[in-house]
Design a protein around this motif. Sequence first.
Motif, PDB file in Angstrom:
ATOM      1  N   LEU A 105       8.322 -10.628  21.851  1.00 59.21           N
ATOM      2  CA  LEU A 105       9.198 -10.367  20.723  1.00 59.21           C
ATOM      3  C   LEU A 105      10.621  -9.978  21.138  1.00 59.21           C
ATOM      4  O   LEU A 105      11.451  -9.704  20.277  1.00 59.21           O
TER       5      LEU A 105
ATOM      6  N   TYR B 138      -7.384  10.673   8.470  1.00 59.90           N
ATOM      7  CA  TYR B 138      -7.486   9.359   7.884  1.00 59.90           C
ATOM      8  C   TYR B 138      -8.864   9.120   7.291  1.00 59.90           C
ATOM      9  O   TYR B 138      -9.016   8.368   6.328  1.00 59.90           O
ATOM     10  N   TRP B 142      -9.279   7.878   3.471  1.00 57.03           N
ATOM     11  CA  TRP B 142     -10.070   6.708   3.114  1.00 57.03           C
ATOM     12  C   TRP B 142     -11.104   7.035   2.040  1.00 57.03           C
ATOM     13  O   TRP B 142     -11.401   6.232   1.160  1.00 57.03           O
ATOM     14  N   VAL B 218      -5.579   3.421   6.288  1.00 53.54           N
ATOM     15  CA  VAL B 218      -5.819   2.135   6.929  1.00 53.54           C
ATOM     16  C   VAL B 218      -4.619   1.718   7.793  1.00 53.54           C
ATOM     17  O   VAL B 218      -4.781   1.072   8.830  1.00 53.54           O
ATOM     18  N   ARG B 221      -4.933   3.624  11.046  1.00 55.77           N
ATOM     19  CA  ARG B 221      -5.940   3.033  11.899  1.00 55.77           C
ATOM     20  C   ARG B 221      -5.427   1.790  12.606  1.00 55.77           C
ATOM     21  O   ARG B 221      -5.558   1.624  13.798  1.00 55.77           O
ATOM     22  N   ILE B 222      -4.773   0.905  11.857  1.00 54.98           N
ATOM     23  CA  ILE B 222      -4.372  -0.353  12.459  1.00 54.98           C
ATOM     24  C   ILE B 222      -3.206  -0.139  13.406  1.00 54.98           C
ATOM     25  O   ILE B 222      -3.101  -0.782  14.451  1.00 54.98           O
ATOM     26  N   LYS B 256       6.963  -2.670  18.151  1.00 54.91           N
ATOM     27  CA  LYS B 256       7.348  -3.931  17.527  1.00 54.91           C
ATOM     28  C   LYS B 256       6.162  -4.884  17.448  1.00 54.91           C
ATOM     29  O   LYS B 256       5.938  -5.541  16.444  1.00 54.91           O
ATOM     30  N   ASN B 257       5.411  -4.961  18.548  1.00 51.28           N
ATOM     31  CA  ASN B 257       4.263  -5.845  18.537  1.00 51.28           C
ATOM     32  C   ASN B 257       3.162  -5.347  17.617  1.00 51.28           C
ATOM     33  O   ASN B 257       2.337  -6.128  17.159  1.00 51.28           O
ATOM     34  N   ILE B 260       3.087  -6.366  13.391  1.00 50.85           N
ATOM     35  CA  ILE B 260       2.610  -7.592  12.757  1.00 50.85           C
ATOM     36  C   ILE B 260       1.370  -7.371  11.900  1.00 50.85           C
ATOM     37  O   ILE B 260       1.357  -7.727  10.723  1.00 50.85           O
ATOM     38  N   LEU B 265      -1.288  -5.882   6.383  1.00 51.36           N
ATOM     39  CA  LEU B 265      -2.034  -4.857   5.683  1.00 51.36           C
ATOM     40  C   LEU B 265      -1.292  -4.336   4.468  1.00 51.36           C
ATOM     41  O   LEU B 265      -1.909  -3.946   3.481  1.00 51.36           O
ATOM     42  N   LEU B 268      -2.328  -5.837   1.393  1.00 48.28           N
ATOM     43  CA  LEU B 268      -3.608  -5.319   0.919  1.00 48.28           C
ATOM     44  C   LEU B 268      -3.412  -3.963   0.264  1.00 48.28           C
ATOM     45  O   LEU B 268      -4.000  -3.657  -0.775  1.00 48.28           O
ATOM     46  N   SER B 271      -2.298  -4.176  -3.220  1.00 42.78           N
ATOM     47  CA  SER B 271      -3.406  -4.436  -4.131  1.00 42.78           C
ATOM     48  C   SER B 271      -4.163  -3.159  -4.468  1.00 42.78           C
ATOM     49  O   SER B 271      -4.497  -2.888  -5.621  1.00 42.78           O
ATOM     50  N   ILE B 274      -2.159  -0.918  -6.889  1.00 42.79           N
ATOM     51  CA  ILE B 274      -2.218  -1.314  -8.287  1.00 42.79           C
ATOM     52  C   ILE B 274      -3.506  -0.753  -8.904  1.00 42.79           C
ATOM     53  O   ILE B 274      -3.490  -0.205 -10.001  1.00 42.79           O
ATOM     54  N   VAL B 316      -0.244  -9.490  -7.049  1.00 44.76           N
ATOM     55  CA  VAL B 316      -0.902  -9.331  -5.748  1.00 44.76           C
ATOM     56  C   VAL B 316      -0.733 -10.591  -4.899  1.00 44.76           C
ATOM     57  O   VAL B 316      -0.443 -10.524  -3.708  1.00 44.76           O
ATOM     58  N   VAL B 317      -0.886 -11.755  -5.527  1.00 45.91           N
ATOM     59  CA  VAL B 317      -0.702 -12.997  -4.767  1.00 45.91           C
ATOM     60  C   VAL B 317       0.720 -13.075  -4.223  1.00 45.91           C
ATOM     61  O   VAL B 317       0.948 -13.448  -3.068  1.00 45.91           O
ATOM     62  N   ILE B 330       9.431 -11.723  11.478  1.00 43.11           N
ATOM     63  CA  ILE B 330       9.369 -10.791  12.608  1.00 43.11           C
ATOM     64  C   ILE B 330       8.920 -11.478  13.883  1.00 43.11           C
ATOM     65  O   ILE B 330       9.376 -11.155  14.968  1.00 43.11           O
TER      66      ILE B 330
ATOM     67  N   ALA C 147      -8.603 -12.032  -3.947  1.00 39.78           N
ATOM     68  CA  ALA C 147      -7.191 -11.889  -4.292  1.00 39.78           C
ATOM     69  C   ALA C 147      -7.016 -10.972  -5.488  1.00 39.78           C
ATOM     70  O   ALA C 147      -5.985 -10.333  -5.632  1.00 39.78           O
ATOM     71  N   PRO C 149      -7.469  -7.678  -7.534  1.00 38.98           N
ATOM     72  CA  PRO C 149      -7.852  -6.313  -7.208  1.00 38.98           C
ATOM     73  C   PRO C 149      -9.194  -5.989  -7.840  1.00 38.98           C
ATOM     74  O   PRO C 149      -9.409  -6.240  -9.023  1.00 38.98           O
ATOM     75  N   TRP C 304     -12.670  -2.013   9.283  1.00 43.54           N
ATOM     76  CA  TRP C 304     -12.110  -0.893   8.554  1.00 43.54           C
ATOM     77  C   TRP C 304     -11.198  -1.357   7.447  1.00 43.54           C
ATOM     78  O   TRP C 304     -10.597  -0.587   6.760  1.00 43.54           O
TER      79      TRP C 304
END
Lengths: 323, 337, 305
Positions: A105, B138, B142, B218, B221-222, B256-257, B260, B265, B268, B271, B274, B316-317, B330, C147, C149, C304
């Motif tokens: 990157l 976390y 959750w 979440v 976590r990621i 930076k890496n 992505i 996420l 998500l 969503s 909402i 959401v779409v 990015i 897609a 919710p 997760w």
Amino acid sequence: MGVTLSIEDLQVIYKTPDGTIPAVRGVSLELSESEILGVVGESGSGKSTLAFAIAGLLPKNAIVKARKFIILNNDALSSPNVFNKLRGSGVFMVFQDPFSSLNPLLTIRDQLAEAYVTKVKQSKGVKVGIGDVDDEELVEYLKRVNIPDPQITLYKYPHQLSGGQIQRVMIAMALILEPRILLADEPTTALDVLTQIQVLQELKRLVDEIKTSIIFITHDIALASAIGDRLAVMYGGLLMEVGNTEDVIREPMHPYTQGLIASIPSKSKYEGLLNEIKGIYVPTNLNECPFAPRCPYVRDDCKNSLPELRRVSNRFVRCHLYG
Amino acid sequence: MSIWTYVINRAVRAFLLILGIIVLTFILSHVLAPNPAYVWAGPHAAPSVIQAIIREYHLDQPIYVQLYYYLVSALTFNFGFSPYFKQPVSELIAIYLPRTLQLIFVAMVLTGLIGVFTGAFAAEHKDKWGDYTVKALYLISWCMPPFLAALLLQLFIAYYWGVLPPNLMADPTLAAPRYITGFPTIDALIEGNWPYFWSSLKHLILPAFSLALISFGVITRITRSSMLTALQADYVRAAVMRGVEKGRIVYVHALKNSMIPVITLLALVFSWMISGSVIIETIFSYNGLGWLLTTALYNYDYPTVIGCSVVIGIAVVLANFIADVLYAVIDPRIKLG
Amino acid sequence: MTLEVTVRRRRGWADVVIRLLKKPDVAFGLVIVALFYAWSMVEGVLQVVGALLNNPALGWALLPYNPFQPHLSQSLQPPSILHIMGTDDLGRDILSRVLYAAPYDALISLVVVGGGILIGGFIGMVAGFYGGGVEEFNMWLTDLFLAFPALILAMVIEATFGHGYIYAMIAMIVVWWPSYARLFRAETIRVRSMKYIDAALLSGLSRLEIIRRHIIRPALITILPYATLDLGNVILFYSMLSFLGLGQQPPLPEWGSMVALGLEYFPRWWWYSIMPGLVILIIAVATALVGDGLRDVIGGEERWV
């Protein structure tokens, strides 16, 4: 001639949930300024692990032991921070896989600039910012490794370059850093012959101009003999034969070395099958010679005791055949 | 494949999904619903009204005709008339949707910040106390029911501590701005209505924070796991080898890496937010789309429920589509081909 | 020349439980989950038998108080020794109501996750096994449901067909199956490409046998940690539906709807809304801990998201 690297009985053991795996089992060697040492071995011989140990890049589950481990007059065993001090213009390493050497990157320019910043910091004690580095200077380095259109390439991303070009960028980085010790792990394996020659020339230049010591790791004994002043043959985590290149090539003493040289394809096309060393590497215990399973001259004492690395005439050999 | 091919590909996919959502709601509301006329007319509807509904929504026509009208109206944002609010549904949505969007926007910024920094912190202090504390946080995030998060925040920060207002969108004694963009805070800004502007900002904090509290886990976590992977990457080793400082390695190379997967996420998380807003808005009396949907549901106002759902589905779409595009921006490997 | 070789013993289930209990947080979760389902089973049976025998009092035989009987003199009492969770506006003991409602949550969690696995598993395995157009269609359908919710979709379903416990159950199964379809499809594809399937086919096992032994069993084991965690997710989701009035109708107690009822009395009589919420949180955390622990022990899919 100053000694840049001095190791005695270096061992590297990996701790895994399935048990311990010894990768380097007792390697001793010394490296002087302006010297190129070719380390030859097949996969599993421990040659890459040896390089990582000197670079201080071993993973956390690796245990390093040695009687002596002095890099550029620093005791590498005293604390892990020793390596932090040494990296950059002390010790630099070029990796085997060009594509994993650069951050996908960031631009080539930014990553070369990082090396430049390190060099300025370590040689002059001055901290400059990545953005302050002059692009023109970086372009000069790219020209020295024969990168085409260096001004454009400077702002490209790694995935836009070929493996050979990336490897040349890494060499350019080495030229910027002017390290005292350079570890090169199969740096030319992915390159075509012409580029290979160019890279080797630049490496020679580092040695001549900066008095860099190079450890050149390869599985190709012919390549190692072309560039190295000395050769070290590794097998099973141990040194099998160490000596001046001329001596070792002209008169290989260890059966493994003999096998390696014999399997170099010769010029004649009519000599039948290619020579090979039969069998594959199989891990063994430390109470026998690691090469015993494949050695054409194997005797009983080879399976009962590990031969020492002994000085025999003009080199060191680890083999029961010699005393 | 250049960036344009990629974007068009994603756009087509998004459009097909939107069509799918509309068809799905159609099947539910026209095909599967027992006696659609009663459902669409609302409870206590007089027989004459029901007749009008049947004509209005073409409920006596064959299915494919109904589908045609339904598609056309959905794509022109005509969702019928609300029997409860006595207004066209599209008007209701136009009023209430932006309020929820501004809430979710603030909440997503909070979620992103909290998530990324706790994740980076946990990666940096892996297997030590810092890491364990973050993991506990976390886990609670959750598993926390949205209403509990909202109530606890309301209880402690608004009622006990009294620092922030406990409910509503703004101080009810203040004059509300005119409807320009539909986003009350922005409209107040445009009009120069400073009292309302500041009040609405203050009122946004607790609901947005509640949403963030239940969503940040979440992201943490990621971020943590992708930072750990990034820190082990070969190019990090190579950067270490050329003497790059630890700070730059963590916050430039690795982070930076790691961004992505976080971007993917966030779509998500949008969503979830909402869905969460349906409950959070009720508790904070924040009158947005979630509150509209809940009230409509409670009062058997079917056209509004369907209209809100379709709009939410489309939102959401679109959020996913934007995330896909951001991802391409990015990652230069996609941008430059 | 010798090499160290470790032989792995085929793990029995008792083995798994013991390993789980070794970690303190997982053990804590396991105890709570076990208590929750054990209690729900006992209480559920009592309620059903009570209904059949026309003696509803059986339903609260084990409870501290009758969850339905109002005691207006005791209304809105804070938590105390007499009423551990306090009382509601009608003077009913909140703890008793929470305990009475437990079986409904336990049941719905098992039914929805089970249903999701059955339906999603079938669709996913069919997609993975047959590939081609069938797979494309199944996955497009799955993507479509994902897609939307989940909460909104469930609300729309109930708005269309009706409010209530059974409707909630059905709506949730509809919302839940897509995740399992994805998981099972991935598992099926992974297994399908392995050589031992061809070997099994060649050795004359029928297709059904192959599916049963080589696909279903390992897939279930891989998905077990996620499914355990999912039990908590279902309970969380259902509490949201019942908060919105889409679950059981009053006077039947339900954790989510109790929170909603308590809103009127918030913040002064805070225990009315907070207590059921805390119970939901604890059970969700417990299932998450067990699911996580299972994943470490069995090595299932890391899910997760």
